[in-house]
Enzyme design. Structure first.
Site, PDB file in Angstrom:
ATOM      1  CD  GLU A   1       0.425   4.370   4.709  1.00  0.00           C
ATOM      2  OE1 GLU A   1       1.622   4.583   4.972  1.00  0.00           O
ATOM      3  OE2 GLU A   1      -0.504   5.082   5.175  1.00  0.00           O
TER       4      GLU A   1
ATOM      5  CG  ASP B   1      -0.162  -0.187   2.538  1.00  0.00           C
ATOM      6  OD1 ASP B   1       1.074   0.026   2.561  1.00  0.00           O
ATOM      7  OD2 ASP B   1      -0.798  -0.551   3.540  1.00  0.00           O
TER       8      ASP B   1
ATOM      9  CG  HIS C   1      10.018   6.289  11.774  1.00  0.00           C
ATOM     10  ND1 HIS C   1      10.177   7.481  11.118  1.00  0.00           N
ATOM     11  CD2 HIS C   1       9.678   5.386  10.830  1.00  0.00           C
ATOM     12  CE1 HIS C   1       9.939   7.310   9.826  1.00  0.00           C
ATOM     13  NE2 HIS C   1       9.634   6.048   9.625  1.00  0.00           N
TER      14      HIS C   1
ATOM     15  CG  HIS D   1       5.909   3.968  11.403  1.00  0.00           C
ATOM     16  ND1 HIS D   1       5.627   2.668  11.781  1.00  0.00           N
ATOM     17  CD2 HIS D   1       5.468   4.094  10.132  1.00  0.00           C
ATOM     18  CE1 HIS D   1       5.044   2.042  10.764  1.00  0.00           C
ATOM     19  NE2 HIS D   1       4.929   2.872   9.756  1.00  0.00           N
TER      20      HIS D   1
ATOM     21  CD  GLU E   1       0.315  -6.417   2.634  1.00  0.00           C
ATOM     22  OE1 GLU E   1       1.025  -6.932   3.512  1.00  0.00           O
ATOM     23  OE2 GLU E   1       0.363  -5.194   2.356  1.00  0.00           O
TER      24      GLU E   1
ATOM     25  NE  ARG F   1       2.832  10.779   6.244  1.00  0.00           N
ATOM     26  CZ  ARG F   1       3.278   9.822   5.433  1.00  0.00           C
ATOM     27  NH1 ARG F   1       2.675   8.640   5.421  1.00  0.00           N
ATOM     28  NH2 ARG F   1       4.320  10.038   4.658  1.00  0.00           N
TER      29      ARG F   1
END
Length: 356
Positions: free
Chosen positions: A117, A81, A229, A196, A103, A198
């Site tokens: 994503e 994604d 990260h 990590h 996937e 957003r």
């Protein structure tokens, strides 16, 4: 995609298989390529400091153009994604190639979570000719979107192929970093953290860090290890809340093989990573998912992960229950992983062979 490329290589009499990378995640990519001994045929090396999604999307399509026109592939495989997946599928469609999505079918049906994503994978599904879904639930998602059932194959996920092939190799030849970490850990139990996303930036990350601080203070005989990260929006709250706690070890992001070792060494894992939700159950590791939604509901349904969001009290209570209630820990760690048996790549290659 590494195990899939390796599987195609076994059939070089049938397929001329080439690897193209955009280097959207340069450091992580290079580690995986080295570990699996793969040398890309094309390396676009696109990621630059401060680059935004507008630039990245445009450059992927632009830079793929001459490669697709010169090689003229029959099939182009994209995975997951990422923006590379979405833009790569568009460019491949323009070239006339059949687009194969590995996937496929994962959904939250919330276009802002995860961002970008969720929309990346939905666009990729509209473009793709063949859909390799990890689970029956993913297949059903695609059918609901009027995608032909004949174009969908449930395969399991190739990340499980990669994981199972890698565990033995990692244990027999640990890196210097792992040797150092192993000495530092000793015989203590480890709680592994990765975060990590957003959607967790800001107050969400602060709540996560407060929860980890409480868990550490309640478990001074255990270690929390957090590969942090590099994004400043992650680094700042993590260091502000956690850097001075004795039983929390903050380290740089790990190479693929080192991260597998650390997952295998951990007792439980607290994460917002999609891949870890799939990988950890194959190693018998209970997972707390610090997100409000997940595109992997099978794991929640099967009980291999618990969705706790960024609720400080819920993170703490569920973590302490798994750490201190041995019966609950054993029950969760022995559940079947719904994401595959390590044979996804073989199923995909056999499917393509039968199309020829």
């Amino acid at each position: 995609m590494a195990p899939l490329f390796k599987e195609f290589q076994k059939h070089s009499n049938l397929f001329d298989t080439r690897v193209c990378v955009t280097a959207q995640h340069r450091e992580m990519l290079d580690q995986v390529l080295t570990f699996f001994k793969i040398k890309p045929h094309y390396d676009l090396d696109l990621m630059k400091p401060g680059q935004n999604l507008y630039d990245l999307t445009a450059k992927i399509i632009e830079y793929l153009n001459p490669i697709l026109e010169s090689f003229t592939p029959n099939y182009v495989f994209v995975h997951g994604d990422t923006t590379t997946t979405m833009a790569g599928s568009i460019a491949s469609f323009y070239s006339g190639a059949k687009v194969c999505h590995v996937e496929a079918g994962l959904r939250t049906n919330n276009k802002k979570s995860p961002f970008p994503e969720e929309i990346n994978r939905q666009i990729t599904s509209r473009i793709s000719d063949y859909h390799f879904a990890p689970t029956e639930a993913s297949k059903k998602n695609l059918i609901k979107e009027n995608i032909s059932e004949n174009s969908i194959l449930v395969t399991g996920n190739t990340v499980i192929d990669a994981l199972l092939k890698s565990v033995k190799k990692v244990n027999t030849n640990p890196s210097q970093l792992i040797q150092k970490l192993s000495h530092q850990i000793g015989d203590r139990e480890v709680i592994l953290i990765t975060s990590h996303r957003r959607e967790n930036h800001g107050e969400g990350f602060e709540r996560i860090c407060k929860a980890l601080k409480r868990i550490a203070n309640d478990n001074t005989d255990r270690l929390i290890i957090y590969p942090v990260h590099l994004n400043p929006k992650v680094q700042e709250p993590v260091n502000r809340f956690l850097s001075k706690i004795n039983n929390i070890i903050l380290i740089d992001p790990l190479a693929y093989q080192d991260f597998i070792w650390l997952m295998n060494r951990s007792k439980i894992i607290i994460t917002d990573s999609g891949g870890v939700q799939e990988e950890a159950p194959s190693l018998g590791k209970p997972v707390l998912v610090i997100r409000d939604t997940t595109e992997r509901p099978e794991a929640v349904k099967h009980g291999t992960v618990l969705l706790v969001g960024t609720n400080e009290n819920l993170i703490v209570s569920k973590a302490l229950d798994l750490l201190n209630n041995e019966a609950n820990f054993i029950k969760m760690s022995k559940l079947h992983n719904p994401y595959g048996d390590g044979l996804a790549s073989k199923r995909i290659v056999n499917f393509i062979k039968n199309l020829k």
